[in-house]
Enzyme design. Structure first.
Site, PDB file in Angstrom:
ATOM      1  N   GLY A 147      44.426  11.284-107.743  1.00 35.37           N
ATOM      2  CA  GLY A 147      44.802  10.893-106.235  1.00 35.37           C
ATOM      3  C   GLY A 147      43.783  10.049-105.853  1.00 35.37           C
ATOM      4  O   GLY A 147      42.613   9.867-106.283  1.00 35.37           O
ATOM      5  N   HIS A 202      38.793  17.857-102.961  1.00 36.54           N
ATOM      6  CA  HIS A 202      40.110  17.736-101.901  1.00 36.54           C
ATOM      7  C   HIS A 202      40.195  18.378-100.887  1.00 36.54           C
ATOM      8  O   HIS A 202      41.381  18.765-100.054  1.00 36.54           O
ATOM      9  CB  HIS A 202      41.503  17.850-102.908  1.00 36.54           C
ATOM     10  CG  HIS A 202      41.608  17.503-104.197  1.00 36.54           C
ATOM     11  ND1 HIS A 202      41.013  17.918-105.388  1.00 36.54           N
ATOM     12  CD2 HIS A 202      42.199  16.383-104.722  1.00 36.54           C
ATOM     13  CE1 HIS A 202      41.217  17.151-106.333  1.00 36.54           C
ATOM     14  NE2 HIS A 202      42.086  16.086-105.849  1.00 36.54           N
ATOM     15  N   CYS A 231      12.782   8.016 -80.554  1.00 32.58           N
ATOM     16  CA  CYS A 231      11.670   7.523 -80.025  1.00 32.58           C
ATOM     17  C   CYS A 231      10.700   8.985 -79.971  1.00 32.58           C
ATOM     18  O   CYS A 231       9.544   8.752 -80.166  1.00 32.58           O
ATOM     19  CB  CYS A 231      11.655   7.106 -78.433  1.00 32.58           C
ATOM     20  SG  CYS A 231      10.301   6.773 -77.564  1.00 32.58           S
ATOM     21  N   GLY A 266       3.813  -8.475 -79.956  1.00 34.51           N
ATOM     22  CA  GLY A 266       5.269  -8.038 -79.790  1.00 34.51           C
ATOM     23  C   GLY A 266       5.985  -8.993 -79.026  1.00 34.51           C
ATOM     24  O   GLY A 266       7.150  -8.861 -78.914  1.00 34.51           O
ATOM     25  N   LEU A 271       6.871  -0.539 -72.979  1.00 31.87           N
ATOM     26  CA  LEU A 271       6.033   0.263 -72.418  1.00 31.87           C
ATOM     27  C   LEU A 271       4.768  -0.474 -71.608  1.00 31.87           C
ATOM     28  O   LEU A 271       3.926   0.013 -70.750  1.00 31.87           O
ATOM     29  CB  LEU A 271       5.041   0.851 -73.748  1.00 31.87           C
ATOM     30  CG  LEU A 271       3.901   0.112 -74.479  1.00 31.87           C
ATOM     31  CD1 LEU A 271       3.241   1.131 -75.416  1.00 31.87           C
ATOM     32  CD2 LEU A 271       4.507  -1.004 -75.164  1.00 31.87           C
ATOM     33  N   PRO A 319      12.415   4.635 -72.750  1.00 33.70           N
ATOM     34  CA  PRO A 319      11.779   5.726 -73.480  1.00 33.70           C
ATOM     35  C   PRO A 319      10.493   5.393 -73.711  1.00 33.70           C
ATOM     36  O   PRO A 319       9.423   6.214 -73.494  1.00 33.70           O
ATOM     37  CB  PRO A 319      12.669   6.292 -74.595  1.00 33.70           C
ATOM     38  CG  PRO A 319      14.154   5.404 -74.418  1.00 33.70           C
ATOM     39  CD  PRO A 319      13.777   4.162 -73.644  1.00 33.70           C
ATOM     40  N   GLY A 320      10.069   4.271 -74.194  1.00 30.41           N
ATOM     41  CA  GLY A 320       8.863   3.900 -74.582  1.00 30.41           C
ATOM     42  C   GLY A 320       8.016   3.780 -73.318  1.00 30.41           C
ATOM     43  O   GLY A 320       6.623   4.341 -73.449  1.00 30.41           O
TER      44      GLY A 320
END
Length: 594
Positions: free
Chosen positions: A62, A227, A415, A500, A509, A572-573
């Site tokens: 199968g 299965h 995070c 960055g 941030l 969030p940062g």
């Protein structure tokens, strides 16, 4: 509990034929018989019954177990694979068509997993082929070790150990052995292997609108087939160490004696994903299984195969197969093959113990190799620094779940976990920080983060700490002044922006730190109270972080998220940075009050 299933398919009835079409487009060495939808046979493109001068090795069953069995078609393994519908044995006519297509004068070997439908259909096809003059042998594989010794005719199920039998038989056929010897080697291999599976959920059939999780939260199934059927037992979810140990004990049990393996022997290990288990988790299981086989069971591990070899659609879980190793078996497993789903880079002697290569040491510092340590007595600055660091780190620990929730909507959802790792490590390492030396303490924080935190956040915070350390080292005094702390924050922010690429308004941030820096410098330059300036700047950090809801992301993974979704949560940062900064400011304020 039930949930609606999601599948990337067209008509559920066409999934097998469309899978085959995609498979042969992907691998030039594969072809299929023109018999859709009834006949679904994948075969080597370079082999036909008229040209094949070696034993043909055929398997199948199968569908829904991909890459098995079609992924193992190729020189040195299977000559053809017969595909049934999902979890349904292929019809006799398909099997017979495959036999006719690839079997030459040397005959063919059928390798069949021990399921009633497969045994009956392949058996009838074999008998029909014999009446047509073909030489046919059949080997049944039943490697399941989860159930008690069989009663009746059902016997042990065929599981992922079948793939190892495919490889042994295919290599024997490629070596030019006659049918009887190829069949004998395959049968011998099938008697040396045992398998047991562990499932975390129930698989979803194509076209099935709702899937029921019969297990519920926190439960796993032990000893299940491929299965979607229920396992032999339901147990609480345990660490993978415990699960692996249980599976190995079951396979190697001397009570059932399913496999002829005893202490002092040599074995082959296969860790197989059942469909949706990440490779990371499979590798963890493999990494725990090898030393247990060596130390607890007294076995030498000659080969380790880890990956997805025989699945149950999208089931989460894994199976472990153990095969007794001898030199002829190892030679067959190491023989070359062009089957696309057989793992490469595994052949060769597996060392008894792999000793990690030592990490190259960093260059010695100007101060020599003497390690930094916590002072016997903390200065006033050291006491304030300790309180600020501990409070800031604890603020991050408490914010873990909230940060993860925000990040799951606008990022990759980790995070909070990433920040938590760094904060927890700082709290563990603070006992060794030279707290009377602010610059060296900041540098040590950077080292802790760099070693433990990971991810983009880990790099960013390490850069921040290193830049602040460099700036603080320029001061000649033993006590860092408020303005020097502000200069360190400015250097940190500039470094993050430089490396960055982000600036104010990019939804990072920096949207918390730059407003804080601006207020801090303004208040200090005006001759204001340093503690008040610190607290006011922390309020600016929070305001700046919360304002990221209104910003379109220009850096990080949030750049791929629509502005409508971004407007529902802050970055969030930025919130993490504002939270630890605010916590530190309030802690310093409280320290000086007391």
């Amino acid at each position: 509990m039930a949930f609606r299933a999601k599948k990337l398919i067209n008509n559920p009835d066409d999934v097998v034929t469309e899978f085959i079409e995609g498979l042969v487009e992907t691998y030039p060495g594969l072809q299929y018989l023109d018999g859709f939808p009834q006949v679904k046979v994948v075969l080597r493109a370079d082999v036909s019954s008229a040209t094949n001068n070696k034993v043909a090795v055929i398997s199948g069953g199968g569908s829904g177990h991909e890459p098995a069995h079609a992924g193992y078609v190729g020189e040195g393994m299977l000559t053809a694979a017969i595909c049934g519908d999902v979890f349904a044995s292929p019809p006799v006519d398909s099997i017979l068509a495959g036999i006719r297509a690839v079997t030459g004068p040397m005959g063919c070997l059928l390798i069949v997993k021990n399921y009633t439908g497969d045994r009956l259909n392949f058996g009838l096809a074999a008998e029909q082929a014999k009446t047509e003059g073909y030489k046919v042998e059949t080997v049944i594989v039943g490697d399941d070790c989860a159930l008690p010794p069989p009663r009746g005719v059902a016997g042990r199920r065929g599981l992922a150990g079948t793939i190892l039998v495919h490889k042994v038989a295919g290599a024997a056929a490629a070596a030019g052995l006659p049918l009887a010897k190829v069949a004998a080697e395959a049968k011998h291999a099938s008697e040396l292997v045992g398998t047991m599976g562990v499932g975390l959920n129930v698989c979803t059939l194509p076209g099935q609108e709702v899937t029921s999780d019969r297990l519920g939260p926190g439960k796993i199934e032990l000893g299940l087939g491929i299965h979607g059927e229920a396992g032999a037992a339901v147990a609480d979810l345990q660490p993978v160490d415990v699960v692996v140990s249980h599976v190995l004990n079951q396979i190697l049990s001397t009570e059932t004696n399913y496999v002829p393996i005893t202490r002092g022997g040599r074995v082959i290990l296969m860790v197989n994903g059942l469909g949706s288990t990440p490779l990371m988790e499979l590798m963890i299981a493999a990494g725990k299984a090898v030393p247990r086989l060596q130390l607890e069971h007294g076995l030498a591990v000659d080969r380790v195969y880890t990956g997805t070899f025989m699945t149950s659609l999208d089931m989460a879980g894994f199976s472990i197969s153990i095969m007794r190793a001898d030199q002829p078996i190892l030679e067959r497993l190491d023989a070359s093959t062009k089957a696309p789903s057989w793992p490469v880079g595994v052949d060769g002697v597996h060392p008894p113990t792999k000793i990690p290569i030592p990490v190259p040491p960093a260059p010695s510092s100007a101060k020599g190799d003497e390690p930094l340590s916590r002072p016997v007595q903390l200065s006033e600055q050291g006491q304030v620094l300790e309180v600020a660091i501990e409070t800031a780190a604890n603020a991050i620990l408490n914010l873990k779940d909230t940060l993860n929730e925000w990040d799951s909507q606008v990022g990759d959802g980790d995070c909070g976990s990433t920040m938590y790792r760094g904060a927890k490590a700082i709290l563990e390492d603070i006992k060794n920080y030279p707290l009377n030396d602010a610059a060296e303490t900041v540098n040590e924080i950077g080292s802790t983060i760099g070693r433990t935190m990971g991810g983009t956040s880990g790099i960013i915070y390490t850069i921040m700490c290193k830049a602040a350390y460099t700036q603080l080292k320029r001061s000649s005094g033993s006590v860092v002044t408020p303005k020097q702390w502000a200069e360190a924050l400015a250097a940190s922010s500039a470094a993050v922006s430089k490396y960055g690429g982000a600036s104010a308004g990019y939804r990072t941030l920096l949207d918390a730190l730059l407003p804080a820096l601006s207020v801090l410098q303004e208040k200090l330059n005006a001759g204001g109270d340093p503690i008040t300036a610190f607290v006011l700047s922390s309020e600016a950090a929070l305001t700046g972080a919360e304002s990221t809801k209104k910003m379109q992301a220009l850096a990080g993974r949030s750049t791929y998220i629509s502005s409508d979704l971004l407007s529902t949560v802050p970055d969030p940062g930025a919130m993490a940075a504002a939270s630890w900064y605010r916590a530190a400011a309030l802690a310093v304020q409280e320290k000086y009050k007391s």
